[in-house]
Scaffold this motif. Structure first.
Motif, PDB file in Angstrom:
ATOM      1  N   PHE A  53       0.853  -1.188   0.000  1.00 29.83           N
ATOM      2  CA  PHE A  53       0.000   0.000   0.000  1.00 29.83           C
ATOM      3  C   PHE A  53       0.893   1.244   0.000  1.00 29.83           C
ATOM      4  O   PHE A  53       2.099   1.191   0.302  1.00 29.83           O
ATOM      5  N   ARG A  54       0.307   2.359  -0.336  1.00 32.68           N
ATOM      6  CA  ARG A  54       0.996   3.644  -0.266  1.00 32.68           C
ATOM      7  C   ARG A  54       0.058   4.657   0.398  1.00 32.68           C
ATOM      8  O   ARG A  54      -1.158   4.614   0.205  1.00 32.68           O
ATOM      9  N   ALA A  55       0.622   5.558   1.195  1.00 30.56           N
ATOM     10  CA  ALA A  55      -0.155   6.581   1.893  1.00 30.56           C
ATOM     11  C   ALA A  55       0.470   7.941   1.606  1.00 30.56           C
ATOM     12  O   ALA A  55       1.700   8.089   1.624  1.00 30.56           O
ATOM     13  N   TYR A  56      -0.372   8.947   1.326  1.00 30.00           N
ATOM     14  CA  TYR A  56       0.144  10.273   1.001  1.00 30.00           C
ATOM     15  C   TYR A  56      -0.948  11.306   1.236  1.00 30.00           C
ATOM     16  O   TYR A  56      -2.125  10.970   1.458  1.00 30.00           O
ATOM     17  N   LEU A  57      -0.538  12.580   1.208  1.00 33.45           N
ATOM     18  CA  LEU A  57      -1.416  13.688   1.567  1.00 33.45           C
ATOM     19  C   LEU A  57      -1.791  14.512   0.345  1.00 33.45           C
ATOM     20  O   LEU A  57      -0.942  14.806  -0.508  1.00 33.45           O
ATOM     21  N   LEU A  58      -3.067  14.915   0.289  1.00 35.55           N
ATOM     22  CA  LEU A  58      -3.543  15.898  -0.688  1.00 35.55           C
ATOM     23  C   LEU A  58      -4.043  17.117   0.078  1.00 35.55           C
ATOM     24  O   LEU A  58      -4.728  16.974   1.093  1.00 35.55           O
ATOM     25  N   PRO A  59      -3.744  18.341  -0.411  1.00 38.09           N
ATOM     26  CA  PRO A  59      -4.166  19.546   0.305  1.00 38.09           C
ATOM     27  C   PRO A  59      -5.488  20.120  -0.228  1.00 38.09           C
ATOM     28  O   PRO A  59      -5.960  19.751  -1.302  1.00 38.09           O
TER      29      PRO A  59
END
Length: 227
Positions: free
Chosen positions: A210-216
């Motif tokens: 899995f991959r986790a990341y942020l969107l603003p």
């Protein structure tokens, strides 16, 4: 002998002649002067238009928790590559973070399934995403019903209770699914405790990368699970 009957006629007197003339004059005066002229139909009031026109049917809009995909173009351009393992993924929140989870969405994509946790408030969230042995609620360790064979836990950092942020929190313990998913079975938001908000993601089969990341704008934590 048969006798024929015959009506006798008497000449009209001057008085009778005057009466006849008077009747003829009255008949002439009663004649409609507009006879023979085209008649105009009476005007009628226009039917009121207010409230009579059919109301156009609004176009369907995406709803919270229904597998909406409005984040997709932005997320696909910001997504990092999938790792080759299933190790824990972490990020630190900003120092001013006071956030509440306002929406949870699940979507299906070719090659992966996506979970989006949208937050409102101030600052940016951090997270700790990892596979855990069982579906339990923090901090009580109470068992949580979750479909799937593996459990991916998402702990969001920098969050606050809804009464502190003034925002409406997404319904707790409400299973969020989407049609066509093959990796993610469902996602469930469990609540907030000591500046952390917990969500569990059910996974079909063994743990997957899995991959986790942020969107603003707004802040969104995206977790993609490889199929």
């Amino acid at each position: 002998m048969t006798r024929s009957s015959r009506s006798s006629r008497r000449p009209l007197t001057a008085g009778a002649l005057g009466a006849v003339a008077a009747l003829a004059l009255l008949g002439a005066c009663g004649t409609d002067d507009t006879a023979g002229e085209p008649t105009t139909p009476p005007e009628t009031s226009a039917a009121p238009t207010s409230g009579t026109s059919p109301t156009p049917t609004p176009e369907p809009t995406a709803t919270s928790g229904s597998g909406t995909t409005d984040d997709d173009a932005e997320a696909d351009s910001a997504a990092p590559p999938f790792p080759a393992d299933t190790d824990v993924d972490t990020a630190e929140p900003s120092s001013d973070a006071r956030l509440t989870v306002t929406d949870v969405r699940v979507g299906h994509h070719e090659g992966y399934d996506r979970v989006v946790l949208e937050l409102g408030g101030t600052g940016t969230p951090g997270w700790r995403v990892e596979y855990v042995d069982s579906a339990t609620e923090d901090p009580s360790d109470a068992a949580v019903e979750l479909s799937g064979d593996s459990v991916l836990q998402v702990m969001l950092n920098g969050t606050a209770y809804p009464y502190d942020t003034g925002l409406t929190e997404f319904p707790l313990r409400e299973a969020v699914t989407a049609p066509g998913t093959t990796a993610v079975t469902e996602a469930v938001l469990l609540g907030t405790f000591e500046a952390q908000s917990q969500a569990l993601v059910g996974i079909d089969g063994d743990p997957r990368p899995f991959r986790a990341y942020l969107l603003p704008d707004p802040a969104r934590v995206v977790v993609d699970v490889q199929q």
